[in-house]
Write a protein that holds these residues in place. Structure first.
Motif, PDB file in Angstrom:
ATOM      1  N   VAL A  34     -32.770  10.044 -22.309  1.00  0.00           N
ATOM      2  CA  VAL A  34     -33.809  10.236 -21.289  1.00  0.00           C
ATOM      3  C   VAL A  34     -33.880  11.695 -20.872  1.00  0.00           C
ATOM      4  O   VAL A  34     -32.902  12.446 -20.950  1.00  0.00           O
ATOM      5  CB  VAL A  34     -33.559   9.348 -20.052  1.00  0.00           C
ATOM      6  N   ALA A  36     -35.445  13.474 -17.413  1.00  0.00           N
ATOM      7  CA  ALA A  36     -35.995  13.096 -16.112  1.00  0.00           C
ATOM      8  C   ALA A  36     -36.387  14.324 -15.304  1.00  0.00           C
ATOM      9  O   ALA A  36     -35.698  15.347 -15.319  1.00  0.00           O
ATOM     10  CB  ALA A  36     -34.977  12.267 -15.334  1.00  0.00           C
ATOM     11  N   TRP A  91     -28.545  13.838 -19.479  1.00  0.00           N
ATOM     12  CA  TRP A  91     -28.261  12.589 -18.782  1.00  0.00           C
ATOM     13  C   TRP A  91     -27.345  11.750 -19.663  1.00  0.00           C
ATOM     14  O   TRP A  91     -27.723  11.383 -20.780  1.00  0.00           O
ATOM     15  CB  TRP A  91     -29.550  11.840 -18.476  1.00  0.00           C
ATOM     16  N   SER A 112     -33.787   6.026  -9.035  1.00  0.00           N
ATOM     17  CA  SER A 112     -32.725   6.956  -8.655  1.00  0.00           C
ATOM     18  C   SER A 112     -32.705   7.083  -7.128  1.00  0.00           C
ATOM     19  O   SER A 112     -33.773   7.171  -6.506  1.00  0.00           O
ATOM     20  CB  SER A 112     -32.965   8.334  -9.286  1.00  0.00           C
ATOM     21  N   ALA A 142     -39.540   5.855 -11.487  1.00  0.00           N
ATOM     22  CA  ALA A 142     -40.274   6.343 -12.650  1.00  0.00           C
ATOM     23  C   ALA A 142     -40.576   5.186 -13.585  1.00  0.00           C
ATOM     24  O   ALA A 142     -39.756   4.273 -13.737  1.00  0.00           O
ATOM     25  CB  ALA A 142     -39.475   7.415 -13.390  1.00  0.00           C
ATOM     26  N   LEU A 157     -39.250  10.772 -18.201  1.00  0.00           N
ATOM     27  CA  LEU A 157     -39.450  10.018 -16.967  1.00  0.00           C
ATOM     28  C   LEU A 157     -39.808  10.976 -15.830  1.00  0.00           C
ATOM     29  O   LEU A 157     -39.054  11.913 -15.549  1.00  0.00           O
ATOM     30  CB  LEU A 157     -38.178   9.240 -16.605  1.00  0.00           C
ATOM     31  N   PHE A 159     -40.467  11.065 -11.855  1.00  0.00           N
ATOM     32  CA  PHE A 159     -40.178  10.235 -10.684  1.00  0.00           C
ATOM     33  C   PHE A 159     -41.116  10.551  -9.529  1.00  0.00           C
ATOM     34  O   PHE A 159     -41.525  11.695  -9.322  1.00  0.00           O
ATOM     35  CB  PHE A 159     -38.734  10.455 -10.237  1.00  0.00           C
TER      36      PHE A 159
END
Length: 316
Positions: A34, A36, A91, A112, A142, A157, A159
């Motif tokens: 991922v 983010a 991540w 998160s 997300a 992703l 968010f």
């Protein structure tokens, strides 16, 4: 015979090498990773804002196949916690995450900080607005619902904030300023003991639509102190919020004194996901007033501003 044995060993070694390569390559090609970000908005902090995730931040990742809005009983990835590594900037998942296959569309949702999710569409949530819980309470969501396949790695992703933010700024009439200091360029601040928002702090979260539905009863929610005249908190997005309560303590009784001051707006004070509302209050005993253009709604970086509101001690 010796030549035969050598040839056999060579073939066996080649097969072992090929097998090892297959064992190493296959998981890599099917591993989900991922990437983010928080987009154009900022991650909340008690004394300011952060523009990106920081080392040690974590998220819960979910992935499934089938229909993007119909969550199956069996997930491809089921609440795997990923933590941002400070050295690599990557991540790192607690357990390996794999695509189910290479061609079927996969759908993703992440939240998160990492948390247990009881329901994708109506997850119970209770906000803790305390200063030491700001990072945990800044719930970020997300989704990636366009349908990604294994070649889409890393899964990107972006968010959004689920909560709203409320800022309360106070100024004071000159009744707390000693007469020998008048006329003064600035009034002396009255000592403020507490600020409360009369609102609800529980909700259900629909992670797919990123919708927050407020639940529960209105109560006194403590707003956190930044300075004597500046207070802030996170809030569950909701309608019906109108009242802020300010308690003064430790002031000279001859200079304005103490008491509980209540500001009640004639309309709802907006609390909207991904935005913050700033309420600028004048504490005094005059009539409460508010400019007709005193409320605006913009993104998290600016928020709603309520100007020229005055808080007074309610009549007995």
């Amino acid at each position: 015979m010796k030549q035969y044995i050598t040839f056999f060993v060579t073939i066996a070694a080649a097969l072992v090498f090929a097998g090892c390569n297959k064992g190493i390559g296959a998981p890599d090609s099917r591993t989900i990773t991922v990437q983010a970000s928080i987009g154009s908005m900022t991650k909340v902090a008690y004394t300011g804002d952060k523009s990106a995730f920081a080392a040690g931040d974590n998220l819960s990742l979910f992935a499934w196949m089938g229909e993007k809005t119909a969550i199956p009983a069996t997930l491809v990835v089921n609440n795997v916690v990923n933590t941002l590594d400070g050295e690599s900037g990557l991540w790192k998942p607690d357990t390996q995450m794999l695509w189910d296959d290479m061609t079927t569309p996969h759908y993703f949702m992440a939240v998160s900080p990492a948390r247990e999710v009881a329901s994708f569409t109506a997850d119970p949530y209770v906000l803790d607005p305390a200063a030491d819980k700001f990072q945990q309470s800044d719930l970020l969501i997300a989704t990636s619902l366009e349908g990604l396949v294994a070649t889409s790695n890393p899964v990107k992703l972006t968010f959004d904030h689920a909560m709203a933010k409320l800022n309360v700024n106070l100024s004071f009439r000159n009744q707390w300023t000693p007469q020998e200091n008048l006329p003064a360029t600035t009034n002396v601040e009255a000592k403020v003991e507490s600020v409360f928002a009369m609102a609800k702090n529980s909700a259900t979260i629909d992670y797919i639509t990123k919708a927050v539905t407020v639940t529960g009863e209105e109560k006194e929610l403590a707003v956190n102190k930044l300075s004597n005249a500046s207070w802030t908190t996170l809030m569950v997005p909701q309608t019906g919020f109108r009242t802020i309560v300010i308690t003064l303590k430790g002031n000279d009784d001859w200079l304005g004194g103490n008491g509980t001051y209540v500001f009640t707006h004639s309309e709802d004070i907006p609390l909207v996901s991904g935005k913050y509302t700033t309420v600028n209050l004048i504490v005094g005993r005059d009539q409460i007033t508010l400019d007709k253009d005193g409320i605006t709604i913009t993104d998290w970086a600016a928020g709603s501003v309520i100007n020229n509101g005055e808080a007074q001690i309610p009549e007995e």
